[in-house]
Scaffold this motif. Structure first.
Motif, PDB file in Angstrom:
ATOM      1  N   VAL A  76     -35.073  67.588 114.258  1.00  0.00           N
ATOM      2  CA  VAL A  76     -34.669  66.012 114.061  1.00  0.00           C
ATOM      3  C   VAL A  76     -34.054  65.957 112.582  1.00  0.00           C
ATOM      4  CG1 VAL A  76     -34.831  63.649 114.205  1.00  0.00           C
ATOM      5  CG2 VAL A  76     -35.431  65.319 115.945  1.00  0.00           C
ATOM      6  N   ALA A  77     -34.933  66.412 111.588  1.00  0.00           N
ATOM      7  CA  ALA A  77     -34.819  66.321 110.282  1.00  0.00           C
ATOM      8  C   ALA A  77     -33.528  66.797 109.723  1.00  0.00           C
ATOM      9  CB  ALA A  77     -36.013  66.864 109.643  1.00  0.00           C
ATOM     10  N   PRO A  78     -33.071  67.878 109.927  1.00  0.00           N
ATOM     11  CA  PRO A  78     -31.816  68.244 109.282  1.00  0.00           C
ATOM     12  C   PRO A  78     -30.350  67.307 109.911  1.00  0.00           C
ATOM     13  CG  PRO A  78     -32.901  70.121 110.193  1.00  0.00           C
ATOM     14  CD  PRO A  78     -33.666  68.957 110.680  1.00  0.00           C
ATOM     15  N   GLN A  79     -30.592  66.803 111.110  1.00  0.00           N
ATOM     16  CA  GLN A  79     -29.834  65.875 111.752  1.00  0.00           C
ATOM     17  C   GLN A  79     -29.837  64.663 110.854  1.00  0.00           C
ATOM     18  OE1 GLN A  79     -27.349  67.132 113.595  1.00  0.00           O
ATOM     19  NE2 GLN A  79     -28.499  69.321 113.585  1.00  0.00           N
ATOM     20  N   MET A  80     -31.056  64.212 110.508  1.00  0.00           N
ATOM     21  CA  MET A  80     -30.995  62.967 109.939  1.00  0.00           C
ATOM     22  C   MET A  80     -30.339  63.085 108.513  1.00  0.00           C
ATOM     23  SD  MET A  80     -32.294  60.606 111.978  1.00  0.00           S
ATOM     24  CE  MET A  80     -33.452  59.547 111.243  1.00  0.00           C
ATOM     25  N   LEU A  81     -30.513  64.430 107.825  1.00  0.00           N
ATOM     26  CA  LEU A  81     -29.954  64.308 106.389  1.00  0.00           C
ATOM     27  C   LEU A  81     -28.752  64.741 106.490  1.00  0.00           C
ATOM     28  CD1 LEU A  81     -33.034  66.333 104.820  1.00  0.00           C
ATOM     29  CD2 LEU A  81     -32.109  64.172 104.447  1.00  0.00           C
ATOM     30  N   LEU A  82     -28.034  65.167 107.572  1.00  0.00           N
ATOM     31  CA  LEU A  82     -26.734  65.356 107.447  1.00  0.00           C
ATOM     32  C   LEU A  82     -25.852  64.402 107.166  1.00  0.00           C
ATOM     33  CD1 LEU A  82     -24.709  67.657 108.339  1.00  0.00           C
ATOM     34  CD2 LEU A  82     -24.591  66.835 110.653  1.00  0.00           C
ATOM     35  N   ASN A  83     -26.145  62.994 107.733  1.00  0.00           N
ATOM     36  CA  ASN A  83     -25.188  61.907 107.469  1.00  0.00           C
ATOM     37  C   ASN A  83     -25.256  61.666 105.952  1.00  0.00           C
ATOM     38  OD1 ASN A  83     -24.445  61.553 109.941  1.00  0.00           O
ATOM     39  ND2 ASN A  83     -26.230  60.167 110.386  1.00  0.00           N
ATOM     40  N   VAL A  84     -26.491  62.100 105.296  1.00  0.00           N
ATOM     41  CA  VAL A  84     -26.377  61.804 103.541  1.00  0.00           C
ATOM     42  C   VAL A  84     -25.107  62.511 102.997  1.00  0.00           C
ATOM     43  CG1 VAL A  84     -27.741  61.915 101.635  1.00  0.00           C
ATOM     44  CG2 VAL A  84     -28.960  61.330 103.764  1.00  0.00           C
ATOM     45  N   PHE A  85     -25.044  63.711 103.293  1.00  0.00           N
ATOM     46  CA  PHE A  85     -24.277  64.658 102.906  1.00  0.00           C
ATOM     47  C   PHE A  85     -22.792  64.722 103.338  1.00  0.00           C
ATOM     48  CE2 PHE A  85     -28.244  66.562 102.029  1.00  0.00           C
ATOM     49  CZ  PHE A  85     -28.353  66.366 100.677  1.00  0.00           C
ATOM     50  N   THR A  86     -22.705  64.428 104.569  1.00  0.00           N
ATOM     51  CA  THR A  86     -21.169  64.575 105.009  1.00  0.00           C
ATOM     52  C   THR A  86     -20.633  63.093 105.149  1.00  0.00           C
ATOM     53  OG1 THR A  86     -22.209  64.236 107.393  1.00  0.00           O
ATOM     54  CG2 THR A  86     -21.684  66.389 106.694  1.00  0.00           C
ATOM     55  N   GLY A  87     -21.350  61.968 105.125  1.00  0.00           N
ATOM     56  CA  GLY A  87     -20.865  60.671 105.177  1.00  0.00           C
ATOM     57  C   GLY A  87     -20.397  60.183 103.895  1.00  0.00           C
ATOM     58  N   LEU A  88     -20.249  60.983 103.020  1.00  0.00           N
ATOM     59  CA  LEU A  88     -19.714  60.353 101.620  1.00  0.00           C
ATOM     60  C   LEU A  88     -18.234  60.604 101.599  1.00  0.00           C
ATOM     61  CD1 LEU A  88     -20.372  59.356  98.769  1.00  0.00           C
ATOM     62  CD2 LEU A  88     -20.796  61.673  98.055  1.00  0.00           C
ATOM     63  N   ASP A  89     -17.500  59.590 101.141  1.00  0.00           N
ATOM     64  CA  ASP A  89     -15.947  59.664 100.857  1.00  0.00           C
ATOM     65  C   ASP A  89     -15.857  59.383  99.683  1.00  0.00           C
ATOM     66  OD1 ASP A  89     -13.236  59.957 101.236  1.00  0.00           O
ATOM     67  OD2 ASP A  89     -12.885  58.193 102.512  1.00  0.00           O
ATOM     68  N   PRO A  90     -15.954  60.433  98.511  1.00  0.00           N
ATOM     69  CA  PRO A  90     -15.812  59.973  97.190  1.00  0.00           C
ATOM     70  C   PRO A  90     -14.123  59.524  96.839  1.00  0.00           C
ATOM     71  CG  PRO A  90     -15.731  62.251  97.499  1.00  0.00           C
ATOM     72  CD  PRO A  90     -15.914  61.814  98.830  1.00  0.00           C
ATOM     73  N   THR A  91     -13.847  58.774  95.561  1.00  0.00           N
ATOM     74  CA  THR A  91     -12.729  58.521  95.477  1.00  0.00           C
ATOM     75  C   THR A  91     -12.611  59.363  93.932  1.00  0.00           C
ATOM     76  OG1 THR A  91     -13.046  56.179  96.142  1.00  0.00           O
ATOM     77  CG2 THR A  91     -11.252  56.584  94.380  1.00  0.00           C
ATOM     78  N   PHE A  92     -11.419  59.959  93.846  1.00  0.00           N
ATOM     79  CA  PHE A  92     -11.222  60.747  92.621  1.00  0.00           C
ATOM     80  C   PHE A  92      -9.590  60.567  92.090  1.00  0.00           C
ATOM     81  CE2 PHE A  92     -10.016  63.530  95.935  1.00  0.00           C
ATOM     82  CZ  PHE A  92      -8.953  64.223  95.708  1.00  0.00           C
ATOM     83  N   GLU A  93      -9.641  60.879  90.659  1.00  0.00           N
ATOM     84  CA  GLU A  93      -8.401  61.109  90.178  1.00  0.00           C
ATOM     85  C   GLU A  93      -7.974  62.351  89.768  1.00  0.00           C
ATOM     86  OE1 GLU A  93      -9.018  58.118  87.007  1.00  0.00           O
ATOM     87  OE2 GLU A  93      -8.802  56.532  88.136  1.00  0.00           O
ATOM     88  N   CYS A  94      -6.849  62.836  89.805  1.00  0.00           N
ATOM     89  CA  CYS A  94      -6.469  64.154  89.572  1.00  0.00           C
ATOM     90  C   CYS A  94      -5.499  64.173  88.481  1.00  0.00           C
ATOM     91  CB  CYS A  94      -5.960  64.742  90.895  1.00  0.00           C
ATOM     92  SG  CYS A  94      -5.307  66.474  90.770  1.00  0.00           S
ATOM     93  N   TYR A  95      -5.928  64.640  87.380  1.00  0.00           N
ATOM     94  CA  TYR A  95      -5.069  64.750  86.281  1.00  0.00           C
ATOM     95  C   TYR A  95      -4.395  66.220  86.132  1.00  0.00           C
ATOM     96  CZ  TYR A  95      -7.265  60.489  84.749  1.00  0.00           C
ATOM     97  OH  TYR A  95      -7.914  59.150  84.794  1.00  0.00           O
ATOM     98  N   GLU A  96      -3.150  66.388  85.656  1.00  0.00           N
ATOM     99  CA  GLU A  96      -2.644  67.872  85.590  1.00  0.00           C
ATOM    100  C   GLU A  96      -3.498  68.503  84.513  1.00  0.00           C
ATOM    101  OE1 GLU A  96       1.561  69.812  85.363  1.00  0.00           O
ATOM    102  OE2 GLU A  96       1.582  67.783  85.446  1.00  0.00           O
ATOM    103  N   LYS A  97      -3.808  69.657  84.637  1.00  0.00           N
ATOM    104  CA  LYS A  97      -4.430  70.373  83.537  1.00  0.00           C
ATOM    105  C   LYS A  97      -3.685  70.396  82.423  1.00  0.00           C
ATOM    106  CE  LYS A  97      -7.629  73.495  86.057  1.00  0.00           C
ATOM    107  NZ  LYS A  97      -8.037  74.654  86.389  1.00  0.00           N
TER     108      LYS A  97
END
Length: 92
Positions: A33-54
């Motif tokens: 059960v423990a890995p399933q509980m931790l899975l939401n911590v890592f897969t539930g994140l939807d980060p906002t990012f900005e992409c600048y041309e190099k």
């Protein structure tokens, strides 16, 4: 005669073979059960990012949540402090 909790434990025993069996079986189940509980911590994140041309200047306008040609190797990515997760969506 009225029994207290301590009296009942004195009569039936405090940690017998049945309690040990239940304890071990429930403990073994927690391994799965423990890995399933931790899975939401890592897969539930939807980060906002900005992409600048190099190779662009710092005044260039960034793309929000997109990469140039959908290739992250072509941009410089900067994550913002705002993000959506399961916890932040529930708290709204």
């Amino acid at each position: 005669m009225q029994y207290t909790v301590d009296d009942v434990f004195g009569l039936i025993g405090q940690f017998g073979w049945s309690q040990r069996t239940y304890f071990l079986l429930l403990g073994i189940l927690q391994i799965f059960v423990a890995p399933q509980m931790l899975l939401n911590v890592f897969t539930g994140l939807d980060p906002t990012f900005e992409c600048y041309e190099k190779n662009a200047s710092s005044a260039a306008k960034p793309l929000i949540n997109k990469c140039i040609n959908n290739d992250p190797q072509e941009c410089r990515i900067s994550y913002t402090s705002e993000y959506k997760s399961f916890a932040s969506e529930v708290c709204k």
